[in-house]
Design an enzyme around this catalytic site. Structure first.
Site, mmCIF file in Angstrom:
data_model
loop_
_atom_site.group_PDB
_atom_site.id
_atom_site.type_symbol
_atom_site.label_atom_id
_atom_site.label_comp_id
_atom_site.label_asym_id
_atom_site.label_seq_id
_atom_site.Cartn_x
_atom_site.Cartn_y
_atom_site.Cartn_z
ATOM 1 N N CYS A 139 0.838 -1.206 0.000
ATOM 2 C CA CYS A 139 0.000 0.000 0.000
ATOM 3 C C CYS A 139 0.866 1.247 0.000
ATOM 4 O O CYS A 139 1.376 1.660 1.054
ATOM 5 C CB CYS A 139 -0.920 -0.011 1.222
ATOM 6 S SG CYS A 139 -1.904 1.495 1.406
ATOM 7 N N CYS A 142 -0.396 4.059 2.168
ATOM 8 C CA CYS A 142 -0.120 3.899 3.592
ATOM 9 C C CYS A 142 1.330 4.202 3.943
ATOM 10 O O CYS A 142 1.619 4.808 4.974
ATOM 11 C CB CYS A 142 -0.435 2.466 4.029
ATOM 12 S SG CYS A 142 -2.061 1.853 3.543
ATOM 13 N N ASP A 143 2.272 3.771 3.087
ATOM 14 C CA ASP A 143 3.676 3.704 3.496
ATOM 15 C C ASP A 143 4.653 4.553 2.692
ATOM 16 O O ASP A 143 5.837 4.620 3.041
ATOM 17 C CB ASP A 143 4.142 2.242 3.432
ATOM 18 C CG ASP A 143 3.354 1.342 4.373
ATOM 19 O OD1 ASP A 143 2.891 1.846 5.412
ATOM 20 O OD2 ASP A 143 3.191 0.154 4.058
#
Length: 327
Positions: A139, A142-143
Site C-alpha cells: 500500500c 499507507c507507506d
C-alpha cells in the site's frame, strides 16, 4: 442476561459492497448487523483520489468515500461491529439459522450477506514475508512517506500498480516499475500518466525472485530474473511495493460454499445467491473481472434485495421488525 435475539440479516464485511448492502437492508427495516472488521472500508481505505466514482466530478479520496458510505448505512439503522468474524457456520436448509462468531460471541441470523472483499496477492519469494513492514509493502498510500528520497520499485503492470507508482513518485527519488511482460496491462490513461513522470522508469520483462535485506535488517536490494533469457541482475532499492492483483477473502466459507479454482465464491446467474439457501455473496469476493467500487456497490445492492426477497418468501425465515426499535 437474556439470549441474544436472532438477526434478520448479518452482513460480513464492509467496503462498497458491504455498506451498500447495509444501506438497502436498513432502509427495508431489516436492521442489519454489519460485521465490518477492524480494518473497515475495504481496499478503498488504502487508495488516494478516486476519479471514476459517479457523482464526484472533482474526485474524492478513498477513505472519505468509505466514511460517507458507512455514515449513510448507519443513518438508516445499520448496526456496526468493528471486529473481524472468527467463524461462520452456514445452514444447509431453507429457513435454517446461520451462525457468525465475532470476538468469541455467537450471532445468529436468517440470512447472511458475505462481502469480505479481497486482499493483496503476495509474490511468494524469499525475503517477502520476512521484510514485510521493513521495506516490503502492499500500500503506497499507507507507506510511501516512509521512503522519502529513497529508491523504490513497484511490482505489477495493471492500473493499481500505476496508481501505486504515481503516488510513490511524490516521495521516492526514483521509482522503477517491474513487470513480467513487455506490455503493461494498465489502461492507456494510467500508463501514460505514470510514464510521464521524470523519476519513473519501466523495467520489463522481469520478475522479482528474491528480496534481500541489508545489514540494518531492512530491504536493501532485489534480485530480478529476465522473463525471456533467464538472466539475473540485482537492483538497489529501499522499498518494494507489490501490486500484482488480489485474492478473495473467502477462507471462512470455502469448505461450505462452491468456489472456483481461485477461491472466488460462485453465485447463481446474475443473482448473488450462493449454493446455501439464505446466503448471498457480493463484491470482490465474487467478481474477478471488473473489481471496481461502482460494480461492488451494485452487487451489494443486489445482495440486499436478494436477501429481502428470501426473507419474504421462505417459510421459517421470520423477519423481526422489532430489531429496528431495539438497535
Amino acid at each position: 442476561m437474556g439470549e441474544r435475539p436472532q438477526e434478520n440479516v448479518i452482513i460480513v464485511g464492509s467496503g462498497p459492497a458491504g455498506y451498500t448492502a447495509a444501506l438497502y437492508t436498513a432502509r427495508a427495516n431489516l436492521a442489519p448487523l454489519v460485521v465490518e472488521g477492524f480494518a473497515w472500508g475495504g481496499l478503498l481505505q488504502q487508495t488516494t483520489e478516486v476519479e471514476n466514482y459517479p457523482g464526484f466530478p472533482e474526485g474524492i479520496m478513498g477513505p472519505e468515500l468509505m466514511a460517507a458510505f458507512r455514515a449513510q448505512a448507519e443513518r438508516f439503522g445499520a448496526r456496526l461491529l468493528s471486529a473481524d468474524a472468527e467463524r461462520i457456520e452456514l445452514a444447509k436448509q431453507p429457513g435454517g439459522i446461520h451462525r457468525v462468531v465475532v470476538s468469541g460471541e455467537e450471532h445468529t441470523a436468517s440470512a447472511v450477506i458475505l462481502a469480505m472483499g479481497a486482499e493483496h496477492r503476495k509474490l511468494g519469494v524469499p525475503g517477502e514475508q520476512e521484510l514485510a513492514g521493513r521495506g516490503v509493502s502492499y500500500c503506497a498510500t499507507c507507506d510511501a512517506a516512509f521512503f522519502r528520497g529513497a529508491k523504490a520499485i513497484v511490482v505489477g503492470g495493471g492500473d493499481s500498480a500505476m496508481e501505486e507508482a504515481i503516488f510513490l513518485a511524490k516521495f521516492a527519488s526514483e521509482v522503477k516499475i517491474v513487470h513480467r511482460r513487455e506490455q503493461l496491462r494498465a489502461s492507456k490513461i494510467m500508463s501514460e500518466r505514470a510514464l510521464a513522470l521524470p523519476n519513473l522508469e519501466l523495467l520489463t520483462p522481469y520478475t522479482v525472485v528474491e528480496i534481500i535485506a541489508g545489514e540494518s535488517g531492512a530491504t536493501e536490494r532485489v534480485r530480478l530474473r529476465h522473463a525471456g533469457d533467464g538472466s539475473e541482475r540485482e537492483l538497489e532499492t529501499g522499498a518494494v511495493f507489490v501490486a500484482i492483483g488480489l485474492d478473495p477473502r473467502s477462507e471462512l466459507v470455502r469448505d461450505q460454499l462452491e468456489v472456483d479454482d481461485q477461491g472466488y465464491v460462485k453465485v447463481h446467474g446474475h443473482s448473488t445467491r450462493t449454493t446455501r439457501p439464505g446466503v448471498f455473496a457480493a463484491g470482490d469476493m465474487v467478481d474477478h473481472t471488473y473489481r471496481q467500487a461502482i460494480t461492488a456497490a451494485g452487487s451489494g445492492c443486489r445482495a440486499a434485495l436478494d436477501a429481502e426477497w428470501y426473507l419474504r418468501d421462505t417459510p421459517g425465515a421470520h423477519v423481526q421488525p422489532a430489531l429496528a426499535a431495539e438497535s
